[in-house]
Design a protein around this motif. Sequence first.
Motif, PDB file in Angstrom:
ATOM      1  N   THR A 290     -26.464 -14.470  -4.318  1.00 43.64           N
ATOM      2  CA  THR A 290     -26.787 -13.202  -3.664  1.00 43.64           C
ATOM      3  C   THR A 290     -26.666 -12.080  -4.698  1.00 43.64           C
ATOM      4  O   THR A 290     -26.155 -12.294  -5.798  1.00 43.64           O
ATOM      5  N   THR A 291     -27.097 -10.896  -4.303  1.00 41.13           N
ATOM      6  CA  THR A 291     -26.935  -9.724  -5.162  1.00 41.13           C
ATOM      7  C   THR A 291     -25.781  -8.857  -4.672  1.00 41.13           C
ATOM      8  O   THR A 291     -25.620  -7.725  -5.125  1.00 41.13           O
TER       9      THR A 291
ATOM     10  N   GLU B  96     -12.096 -19.511  -5.641  1.00 38.36           N
ATOM     11  CA  GLU B  96     -12.943 -19.171  -6.787  1.00 38.36           C
ATOM     12  C   GLU B  96     -14.332 -19.798  -6.664  1.00 38.36           C
ATOM     13  O   GLU B  96     -15.334 -19.179  -7.038  1.00 38.36           O
TER      14      GLU B  96
ATOM     15  N   LYS C 274     -16.316 -17.594  -4.263  1.00 33.64           N
ATOM     16  CA  LYS C 274     -16.741 -16.361  -4.950  1.00 33.64           C
ATOM     17  C   LYS C 274     -17.894 -16.634  -5.906  1.00 33.64           C
ATOM     18  O   LYS C 274     -18.893 -15.897  -5.915  1.00 33.64           O
ATOM     19  N   ASP C 275     -17.766 -17.687  -6.710  1.00 35.29           N
ATOM     20  CA  ASP C 275     -18.822 -18.033  -7.674  1.00 35.29           C
ATOM     21  C   ASP C 275     -20.135 -18.322  -6.969  1.00 35.29           C
ATOM     22  O   ASP C 275     -21.197 -17.869  -7.404  1.00 35.29           O
TER      23      ASP C 275
ATOM     24  N   SER D 275     -16.300  -9.273   0.454  1.00 34.60           N
ATOM     25  CA  SER D 275     -14.900  -9.493   0.073  1.00 34.60           C
ATOM     26  C   SER D 275     -14.498 -10.886   0.546  1.00 34.60           C
ATOM     27  O   SER D 275     -14.818 -11.295   1.662  1.00 34.60           O
TER      28      SER D 275
ATOM     29  N   LYS E 176     -22.169  -7.212  -4.231  1.00 32.90           N
ATOM     30  CA  LYS E 176     -21.089  -6.884  -5.154  1.00 32.90           C
ATOM     31  C   LYS E 176     -19.768  -7.367  -4.552  1.00 32.90           C
ATOM     32  O   LYS E 176     -19.443  -7.048  -3.408  1.00 32.90           O
ATOM     33  N   LEU E 177     -19.007  -8.127  -5.325  1.00 35.36           N
ATOM     34  CA  LEU E 177     -17.708  -8.618  -4.883  1.00 35.36           C
ATOM     35  C   LEU E 177     -16.681  -7.500  -4.998  1.00 35.36           C
ATOM     36  O   LEU E 177     -16.520  -6.914  -6.075  1.00 35.36           O
TER      37      LEU E 177
ATOM     38  N   THR F 291     -21.866  -5.209  -0.137  1.00 37.91           N
ATOM     39  CA  THR F 291     -20.630  -5.740  -0.729  1.00 37.91           C
ATOM     40  C   THR F 291     -20.116  -6.940   0.062  1.00 37.91           C
ATOM     41  O   THR F 291     -20.450  -7.131   1.229  1.00 37.91           O
TER      42      THR F 291
ATOM     43  N   PHE G 281     -21.277 -17.328  -3.993  1.00 35.40           N
ATOM     44  CA  PHE G 281     -21.905 -16.140  -3.415  1.00 35.40           C
ATOM     45  C   PHE G 281     -22.424 -15.201  -4.503  1.00 35.40           C
ATOM     46  O   PHE G 281     -23.471 -14.583  -4.339  1.00 35.40           O
ATOM     47  N   GLN G 282     -21.725 -15.106  -5.609  1.00 32.74           N
ATOM     48  CA  GLN G 282     -22.189 -14.241  -6.691  1.00 32.74           C
ATOM     49  C   GLN G 282     -23.452 -14.808  -7.359  1.00 32.74           C
ATOM     50  O   GLN G 282     -24.314 -14.043  -7.772  1.00 32.74           O
ATOM     51  N   ARG G 283     -23.553 -16.121  -7.460  1.00 34.65           N
ATOM     52  CA  ARG G 283     -24.740 -16.745  -8.047  1.00 34.65           C
ATOM     53  C   ARG G 283     -25.955 -16.659  -7.130  1.00 34.65           C
ATOM     54  O   ARG G 283     -27.081 -16.615  -7.598  1.00 34.65           O
TER      55      ARG G 283
END
Length: 177
Positions: A73-74, A63, A66-67, A42, A76-77, A40, A69-71
Amino acid sequence: MIWNKYSKAVSYQLVAIGFLLSGCSVYSFTGTNIDPAVKTISIQTFQNNADNGPSFLSQRFTEDVKDYFQRNTTLKLVPRDGDLQFEGQIIAYDFAPAAIQRENGVDQAGVNRLTIQVRVRFTNTKDDKQDFEQTFQSSDDFPAAQDVARINNDPTALRRININIITDLFNKSVANW
């Protein structure tokens, strides 16, 4: 007989590549080197403490982080207490002449430079040796005809600077570069 020699050589090369990529940690083709125990992430809102930064800068930068790292890595935010934790503040938003030109006997800006600095505290709850607190900075040059208000209203101008900072942050935290 020749085919057998060739296929053995190829097999040995593939095995060698597999060993190189496996190592002691997880490798991905995005360049991350994240321990499999880390699941995870945060990312707290980066407060805008710059004297002259636009009001939306905090939200846009957070934002964008967040975008990114989500694009890439796998992970979970999660809202708080992630295995990887990011927090910080935008400490500088400076718009100043970068190249002075003399025109008709008058010194004036030929190019203006926007520089943004972000102070980041990174915590890896699985490996505290990777924790850091560091300032990241990026800038971009704009024609003198573009004032700071026009740049603030251009979403691509600020995004270029943000992405440079975020890429450096990403590389420092999860790519171990």
